[in-house]
Design a protein around this motif. Structure first.
Motif, short mmCIF file in Angstrom:
data_model
loop_
_atom_site.label_atom_id
_atom_site.label_comp_id
_atom_site.label_asym_id
_atom_site.label_seq_id
_atom_site.Cartn_x
_atom_site.Cartn_y
_atom_site.Cartn_z
N LEU A 2 0.91 -1.14 0.03
CA LEU A 2 -0.08 0.18 0.10
C LEU A 2 0.85 1.29 0.15
O LEU A 2 1.68 1.44 0.98
CB LEU A 2 -1.07 -0.03 1.23
CG LEU A 2 -1.95 -0.80 1.08
CD1 LEU A 2 -2.80 -1.47 2.38
CD2 LEU A 2 -3.19 -0.57 0.07
N ILE A 3 0.70 1.94 -0.96
CA ILE A 3 1.68 3.01 -1.26
C ILE A 3 1.04 4.42 -1.41
O ILE A 3 -0.07 4.48 -1.89
CB ILE A 3 2.39 2.92 -2.63
CG1 ILE A 3 3.25 1.48 -2.60
CG2 ILE A 3 3.38 4.00 -3.16
CD1 ILE A 3 4.29 1.55 -1.61
N TYR A 4 1.34 5.32 -0.81
CA TYR A 4 1.02 6.78 -0.73
C TYR A 4 0.64 7.08 -2.22
O TYR A 4 1.29 7.18 -3.24
CB TYR A 4 1.91 8.14 -0.26
CG TYR A 4 1.57 9.30 -0.22
CD1 TYR A 4 0.71 9.85 0.58
CD2 TYR A 4 1.83 10.01 -1.47
CE1 TYR A 4 0.15 11.25 0.55
CE2 TYR A 4 1.28 11.23 -1.62
CZ TYR A 4 0.24 11.79 -0.68
OH TYR A 4 -0.15 13.11 -0.78
N ASP A 42 -2.34 -0.16 -3.82
CA ASP A 42 -1.56 -1.50 -4.28
C ASP A 42 -1.90 -1.81 -5.68
O ASP A 42 -2.78 -2.29 -6.09
CB ASP A 42 -1.86 -2.48 -3.15
CG ASP A 42 -1.21 -3.88 -3.57
OD1 ASP A 42 -0.41 -3.99 -4.64
OD2 ASP A 42 -1.21 -4.74 -2.90
N ASN A 43 -1.07 -1.38 -6.66
CA ASN A 43 -0.92 -1.55 -8.05
C ASN A 43 -1.05 -3.03 -8.41
O ASN A 43 -1.83 -3.02 -9.47
CB ASN A 43 0.39 -0.88 -8.68
CG ASN A 43 0.16 0.52 -9.07
OD1 ASN A 43 -0.84 1.20 -8.50
ND2 ASN A 43 1.12 1.03 -9.54
N TYR A 44 -0.51 -3.65 -7.48
CA TYR A 44 -0.31 -5.05 -7.93
C TYR A 44 -1.50 -6.14 -7.62
O TYR A 44 -1.73 -7.01 -8.13
CB TYR A 44 0.84 -5.76 -7.31
CG TYR A 44 2.20 -4.97 -7.52
CD1 TYR A 44 2.79 -5.12 -8.86
CD2 TYR A 44 2.49 -4.24 -6.77
CE1 TYR A 44 3.93 -4.35 -9.18
CE2 TYR A 44 3.89 -3.33 -6.91
CZ TYR A 44 4.48 -3.55 -8.08
OH TYR A 44 5.61 -2.62 -8.45
N SER A 45 -2.34 -5.49 -6.49
CA SER A 45 -3.53 -6.21 -6.19
C SER A 45 -4.55 -5.61 -6.18
O SER A 45 -5.64 -6.22 -5.65
CB SER A 45 -3.25 -6.94 -5.03
OG SER A 45 -2.77 -6.14 -3.89
#
Ligand SMILES: *[C@@H]1O[C@H](CO)[C@@H](O)[C@H](O)[C@H]1NC(C)=O
Ligand SMILES: *[C@@H]1O[C@H](CO)[C@@H](O)[C@H](O)[C@H]1NC(C)=O
Ligand SMILES: *[C@@H]1O[C@H](CO)[C@@H](O)[C@H](O)[C@H]1NC(C)=O
Ligand SMILES: *[C@@H]1O[C@H](CO)[C@@H](O)[C@H](O)[C@H]1NC(C)=O
Ligand SMILES: *[C@@H]1O[C@H](CO)[C@@H](O)[C@H](O)[C@H]1NC(C)=O
Ligand SMILES: *[C@@H]1O[C@H](CO)[C@@H](O)[C@H](O)[C@H]1NC(C)=O
Ligand SMILES: *[C@@H]1O[C@H](CO)[C@@H](O)[C@H](O)[C@H]1NC(C)=O
Ligand SMILES: *[C@@H]1O[C@H](CO)[C@@H](O)[C@H](O)[C@H]1NC(C)=O
Ligand SMILES: *[C@@H]1O[C@H](CO)[C@@H](O)[C@H](O)[C@H]1NC(C)=O
Ligand SMILES: *[C@@H]1O[C@H](CO)[C@@H](O)[C@H](O)[C@H]1NC(C)=O
Ligand SMILES: *[C@@H]1O[C@H](CO)[C@@H](O)[C@H](O)[C@H]1NC(C)=O
Ligand SMILES: *[C@@H]1O[C@H](CO)[C@@H](O)[C@H](O)[C@H]1NC(C)=O
Length: 740
Positions: A111-113, A147-150
């Motif tokens: 989880l990225i800003y 979260d780009n991946y999920s």
């Protein structure tokens, strides 16, 4: 009820003195939340997009370098960071705040800003109890993470009430993907403190043994506790404090963490190899695994952290003021609550209209304002509730007891005037809406409404099962049934009991869904009938939690009414909850649980330190001396209830530390103080220690019923008074101080 309503002078700390709107600043992506005497700092790591904790404690204005830690070994990078909202699977080996099982089976989350916004006031939490306030009380920072991946989005919300040094936190998780995800862990509050020496204080207990202080050091590994009862429970309260080893009641640092939730929970600290202390407070992972479908959002409960540099007492007073002003929604929060007499210990199940009318008359003759009809009034043949094997779920009056229904019976009760007044006796009633006996019409019509896990045995406790309040049809049934009771008679007070834990859930996530359903029912009934005085209860203090307090101004503190035990329980409860929210009664002696004989004055002084005071006995069992004492006790109640409800509370000495415990209230206008001083055991030696007050005006001069002339606040706080007790067990005194 409205005739009685006396609105008391306002709150002890009025919101707005400190502008909330300037309490949150963002310097780039460095965030500072500023309280009256506290700061909370965190920032976005520009390289990784992770949120990093910087400070939660006394005032601080700058972002300083983190401690240097060797980057050799298996733990490095993110594993050695102080993190705000730790996810899992990327080299941080500590417990996470959020743990998601993704559709493809992995549980890695990044989880990225993404963005943030700051707003005045505080949005409400859909379906969940929470603190509230307007723009002058509170402001809110929301940080959006992705979260780009999920394809999972998180919104992390921080609301600061600067006046109380309190920060309310919650988060939501939105599934932006195409398949279901499952929330395995969700900690509403998470924080990484630096390598500090800390003790953890919790309120531990069991039925009739609530809120005992347990203090232990925060060691390497996990230090914590959890409820798996389905409810917050007597076993552990959803609260803990962290304290420096030197912190006392009135000095030193204390951090409080409190979950506004009534379901199972987990409270954990984890000290890791670098010494950092992770704080986690939220759902119990055993009762999580909450599915979130594509496009849907999971909302966590809220948790409130408070920082105090004025010891545990300072922390408690912040919670008391915050909860009175910004958690409790009840009209009664700042009102005097009528003295009541409850039928249970007097009559038990042995009731009918004439025995109740007789008890109501005796209640009125004693000068008491509210008569409460406890269990046993409902259910009909073959499921009449004449004992505890039948009737729960059938909320219709027993026609044998009340041939004309509740309305005319309550009319009889209202026809009595409270002694020496023209005020009619008010009526209250007991319900246990979330429960069902298999011996009931409801269960025979809807066995599928009882909590069950497939074909597993439906384990009985006290001969009863729990209704599954996750089901909308069960929620609607309860709203309808309880509304019918209220509409059928002039009811001023309702005691909402709940007498067992939850077993055999269809899925672990049912606990959370049940809580959303229960809150919907409580919200509906308490907002439809705001003038009823609602009291929460769960076999005593089994749900003395901030979730229930949002809807109901008071909770029954314990089924144990022995004054010696009760003092310990009430002092413990006051660590996290205002005395105004506690319901406390005088019962007969010898006490039914402990067989102790304690004078009615001492029993009354213990119970009078609570917002809701009453009696739980049959007046015919009173001795002549006890009966003669009651008018004086009611006079005292009249004098003190306002300061107990609106004043600030100080624990001067604790019953587990001292033979001479004492508590003090100071009025909202700071001119009057009230002290209850106790002696537990008769002692030849040593002499009692001086009774030193707190929070007085040092240069102000005070008169008192305890001495002639006047003493300065400085004298009373530093030299103290020496109350004279007889050499007898269980002696008590009420001391007033008036500033000139
Ligand atoms: C905000 O609430 C406080 C009480 O907490 C009240 O005094 C004040 O008038 C309110 N302000 C607004 C703008 O509603
Ligand atoms: C934010 O804080 C970091 C230290 O944590 C500091 O290096 C950086 O300069 C700060 N940024 C701003 C815009 O103040
Ligand atoms: C996530 O995706 C967005 C849009 O494709 C991109 O701008 C951003 O850099 C990505 N972030 C990460 C951490 O991969
Ligand atoms: C959800 O995903 C879509 C593209 O698949 C993207 O446009 C949108 O911004 C995402 N939502 C959030 C909250 O990031
Ligand atoms: C998601 O889970 C629900 C049950 O919670 C189920 O009904 C639904 O079919 C699932 N959806 C997908 C896309 O797997
Ligand atoms: C009680 O609260 C309701 C809103 O919940 C309000 O409409 C009503 O006026 C209040 N009654 C009194 C007597 O304060
Ligand atoms: C009612 O008044 C009488 C006469 O003043 C007094 O003796 C009695 O104690 C009072 N009763 C109560 C319950 O206050
Ligand atoms: C208990 O209550 C049930 C249901 O009303 C009744 O049938 C039974 O006789 C009662 N038992 C006793 C011992 O009174
Ligand atoms: C139902 O009531 C009967 C009669 O009192 C009693 O014998 C039986 O134990 C009760 N069943 C349950 C499940 O409590
Ligand atoms: C309470 O619930 C009933 C039944 O679902 C509904 O008709 C009513 O509007 C609700 N009232 C409130 C205040 O939520
Ligand atoms: C202060 O509060 C006390 C207790 O509530 C009350 O008795 C007293 O009259 C008040 N004094 C002033 C000056 O308002
Ligand atoms: C303290 O008492 C002094 C002397 O009575 C008075 O002048 C002062 O205003 C009081 N301080 C506060 C904060 O009430």
């Amino acid at each position: 009820m409205s005739a009685l309503r006396t609105v008391l002078a306002g709150a002890s700390i009025v919101g707005g003195a400190l502008a909330a709107s300037s309490a949150i600043t963002a310097n780039g992506q460095n965030f500072t939340l500023t309280g009256a005497s506290s700061s909370y700092l965190f920032h976005v790591d520009q390289a990784s997009g992770d949120l990093i904790s910087d400070h939660f404690g006394g005032p601080a204005t700058d972002f300083v370098n983190p401690p240097s830690i060797s980057q050799s070994g298996w733990v490095a990078g993110i594993g050695d960071e102080r993190r705000e909202f730790p996810d899992v699977g990327r080299g941080d080996f500590r417990l996470p705040a959020i743990h998601i099982s993704h559709a493809d089976g992995d549980t890695v989350t990044q989880l990225i800003y993404k963005s943030h916004e700051i707003s005045d006031g505080k949005p409400s939490l859909t379906g969940l109890p929470a603190t509230y306030g307007n723009a002058s009380d509170v402001s809110t920072l929301t940080v959006h993470l992705y979260d780009n991946y999920s394809s999972v989005a998180a919104a992390l919300s921080y609301s600061i009430f600067p006046q109380y040094n309190a920060i309310a936190r919650s988060f939501s998780i939105t599934n932006n993907g195409t398949a279901n995800i499952s929330i395995e862990r969700a900690s509403s509050f998470s924080l990484d403190l630096p390598n500090l020496d800390l003790n953890m204080l919790e309120l531990q207990g069991d039925w009739s043994h609530e809120a005992n202080r347990v203090i232990r050091p925060v060691q390497y590994g996990e230090t914590g506790f959890r409820s798996t009862v389905g409810y917050s429970s007597h076993i552990h309260n959803p609260f803990f404090a962290l304290m420096s080893p030197s912190t006392t009641e009135s000095t030193g640092e204390a951090w409080g963490f409190h979950l506004i939730y009534t379901g199972s929970f987990a409270a954990t600290t984890e000290r890791f190899s670098q010494g950092f202390v992770r704080v986690l407070l939220g759902l119990n992972p055993l009762h999580a695994s909450i599915p979130v479908a594509p496009g849907q959002t999971f909302q966590s409960p809220e948790a409130v952290a408070v920082y105090s540099s004025e010891g545990l007492g300072g922390m408690s007073r912040s919670y008391h003021d915050l909860y009175k002003n910004h958690l409790s929604r009840s009209n009664h929060t700042f009102e005097s609550r009528p003295v009541l007499l409850n039928s249970w210990e007097g009559l038990g199940f042995n009731i009918n209209q004439s025995s109740l009318d007789q008890l109501a008359k005796e209640t009125a003759d004693l000068g008491i304002r509210l008569f409460v009809n406890d269990d046993g009034w409902f259910g009909n043949t073959p499921y009449a509730r004449i004992n505890d094997t039948a009737g729960l779920g059938d909320w219709t009056p027993n026609v044998n007891h009340f041939p004309n229904g509740l309305g005319p019976y309550v009319g009889d009760v209202n026809a009595f005037d409270t002694a020496n007044t023209t005020e009619s006796l008010m009526f209250g009633i007991w319900v246990e809406p979330e429960m069902v006996n298999p011996n009931s019409t409801l269960y025979h019509e809807h066995p599928e409404w009882a909590m069950h896990a497939g074909a597993h045995t439906r384990t009985l406790v006290r001969n009863q099962l729990v209704l599954n309040l996750a089901l909308p049809e069960v929620q609607d049934y309860i709203i309808g049934a309880i509304s019918n009771v209220i509409n059928s008679a002039n009811i001023s007070y309702i005691k909402w009991d709940n007498n067992r834990g939850i077993h055999e859930m269809p899925t672990p996530a049912t606990d959370y869904a049940y809580m959303l359903g229960m809150y919907r029912v409580m919200d509906n009934l308490t907002s439809t009938y705001p003038n009823i005085l609602w009291e929460g209860c769960a076999s005593g203090g089994g749900r003395f939690d901030p979730g229930v307090l949002h809807y109901m101004s008071q909770s029954w503190t314990s089924d144990n009414t022995d004054a010696a035990n009760r003092l310990v329980i009430q002092m413990g409860t006051s660590i996290a909850y205002p005395p105004s929210a506690m319901a406390c009664h005088v019962s007969a002696v010898p006490n039914g649980l402990t067989m102790r004989n304690i004078s009615i004055e001492y029993r009354a002084h213990v119970a009078l330190m609570c917002g809701s005071f009453g009696f739980e006995l049959n007046p015919v069992d009173l001795s002549a001396e006890e009966r003669a004492a009651i008018p004086g006790i009611l006079d005292l109640w009249e004098q003190i209830n306002a300061i107990v409800i609106t004043g600030s509370f100080y624990r001067l000495r604790l019953p587990d530390d001292s033979n001479w415990p004492a508590v003090q209230f100071i009025s909202a206008n700071a001119t009057t103080a009230l002290v209850f001083a106790f002696q537990q055991q008769a002692m030849i030696k040593p002499a009692p220690p001086p009774l030193r007050m707190q929070g007085l005006n040092a240069t102000g001069m005070y008169t008192s019923n305890a001495y002639n002339g006047s003493y300065s606040g400085a004298t009373l706080m530093n030299a103290g008074l020496n109350p004279v007790f007889q050499i007898e067990d269980y002696q008590s005194q009420v001391i007033w101080l008036y500033r000139q």
